[in-house]
Write a protein that holds these residues in place. Structure first.
Motif, PDB file in Angstrom:
ATOM      1  N   UNK A  63      14.475  -7.055  -7.022  1.00  0.00           N
ATOM      2  CA  UNK A  63      13.143  -7.530  -6.867  1.00  0.00           C
ATOM      3  C   UNK A  63      12.137  -6.524  -6.632  1.00  0.00           C
ATOM      4  N   UNK A  64      12.529  -5.826  -5.514  1.00  0.00           N
ATOM      5  CA  UNK A  64      11.338  -4.799  -5.174  1.00  0.00           C
ATOM      6  C   UNK A  64      11.082  -3.806  -6.367  1.00  0.00           C
ATOM      7  N   UNK A  65      12.387  -3.185  -6.932  1.00  0.00           N
ATOM      8  CA  UNK A  65      12.281  -2.385  -7.972  1.00  0.00           C
ATOM      9  C   UNK A  65      11.465  -2.793  -9.105  1.00  0.00           C
ATOM     10  N   UNK A  66      11.791  -4.158  -9.628  1.00  0.00           N
ATOM     11  CA  UNK A  66      11.107  -4.829 -10.641  1.00  0.00           C
ATOM     12  C   UNK A  66       9.621  -4.859 -10.432  1.00  0.00           C
ATOM     13  N   UNK A  67       9.335  -5.612  -9.256  1.00  0.00           N
ATOM     14  CA  UNK A  67       7.730  -5.604  -8.991  1.00  0.00           C
ATOM     15  C   UNK A  67       6.996  -4.201  -9.095  1.00  0.00           C
ATOM     16  N   UNK A  68       7.657  -2.997  -8.532  1.00  0.00           N
ATOM     17  CA  UNK A  68       6.947  -1.812  -8.471  1.00  0.00           C
ATOM     18  C   UNK A  68       6.757  -1.357  -9.895  1.00  0.00           C
ATOM     19  N   UNK A  69       7.903  -1.516 -10.904  1.00  0.00           N
ATOM     20  CA  UNK A  69       7.792  -1.394 -12.132  1.00  0.00           C
ATOM     21  C   UNK A  69       6.781  -2.073 -12.928  1.00  0.00           C
ATOM     22  N   UNK A  70       6.563  -3.269 -12.674  1.00  0.00           N
ATOM     23  CA  UNK A  70       5.550  -4.084 -13.326  1.00  0.00           C
ATOM     24  C   UNK A  70       4.183  -3.580 -13.052  1.00  0.00           C
TER      25      UNK A  70
END
Length: 292
Positions: A63-70
């Motif tokens: 979750x954290x990775x994907x939010x930062x990537x977005x």
């Protein structure tokens, strides 16, 4: 030196991505000096020695990775690839491993320009593309014409009350300004079979990765997965003579109710029964268009 038309790849971990961003000047490497620069990140998550992850546990670990990537790719519009990911880190096999692979590839496609599996073959099964292919069938997962990897428009919807906005608590309301939380990616777009002249599509929040949804009780909210309730028909969704502009449109839900601003001082969004003659209009504001 390296020709400027050859991309230069710069690595960063996801937790460092926001350090690169200056919101007053999003051009990190001026192309006239550095050429084309693409950022790369690697993603690995592993369950603890006393843990046994479910499929949902494994998804939450990203979750954290994907939010930062977005934020990096979809909000700041900085080119990004995932140079390494794996199916290791859990004990999945068979259909569970296939479901995890499908979910992960689609999430990486949504949050970046694409991804590379690590590695082609080795003696650790879950790290091997060759071995995992027995369950996953990578050719199908990576099929280029699948709906969820086709790049579509990113846009905002605005009416007299404000911008359609995705909230952290899963609610949808109107906001006075169009920013990250008010930007949606259109996907699964095709001509509507039920409403002549309309385009059928879904709206995915770039802030949360969830889908705009309308229930059978006319409640507007966000849903983690796309099913029937997350499908809409846009009547009048077409580009105006100026390619960067769209005509105002009307938005009909799966239940044939129409997206509208709610009554009263609270900036609510509701779905109301109506006809196309009386349904409210939304202004379409493109923030990124693959045709431009």
């Amino acid at each position: 030196g390296i020709p400027v038309d050859k991309p230069c790849v710069v690595f960063t971990w996801t937790f460092d991505m926001l350090k690169w961003i200056d919101w007053n000047d999003l051009i990190i490497f001026p192309p006239e000096i550095y050429g084309r620069v693409i950022f790369d990140t690697h993603l690995y998550h592993f369950e603890g020695s006393q843990e046994h992850w479910t499929l949902e546990d494994a998804k939450k670990s990203y979750n954290s990775d994907l939010e930062l990537m977005r934020r990096f790719f979809l909000d700041a519009n900085i080119e990004l690839i995932v140079g390494e990911y794996t199916l290791a880190g859990n004990s999945f096999s068979g259909e569970e491993q296939k479901a995890f692979a499908q979910w992960l590839v689609n999430e990486l496609d949504f949050s970046s320009m694409g991804s590379f599996f690590w590695t082609f073959d080795c003696h650790f099964d879950s790290w091997s593309l060759v071995t995992t292919n027995q369950a996953v069938r990578w050719r199908e997962v990576w099929r280029p014409d699948r709906d969820d990897c086709i790049p579509y428009n990113r846009l905002q919807l605005r009416n007299s009350g404000g911008y359609l906005s995705a909230q952290d608590n899963g609610a949808v309301q109107l906001a006075p300004e169009g920013r990250f939380w008010e930007t949606w990616q259109t996907c699964y777009k095709k001509s509507s079979a039920k409403l002549p002249g309309a385009v059928q599509m879904s709206f995915r929040s770039i802030a949360h990765g969830n889908f705009l949804s309308v229930s059978d009780t006319q409640k507007v909210s966000l849903a983690p997965h796309r099913q029937g309730w997350e499908t809409f028909e846009m009547l009048g969704f077409q580009q105006a003579q100026q390619m960067a502009e769209y005509e105002p449109c009307q938005v009909r839900s799966f239940h044939e109710t129409w997206l509208s601003a709610g009554p009263g001082p609270v900036a609510a969004v509701v779905a109301v029964p109506s006809s196309a003659v009386n349904a409210p209009f939304w202004e379409v504001i493109p923030t990124w268009d693959p045709m431009l």
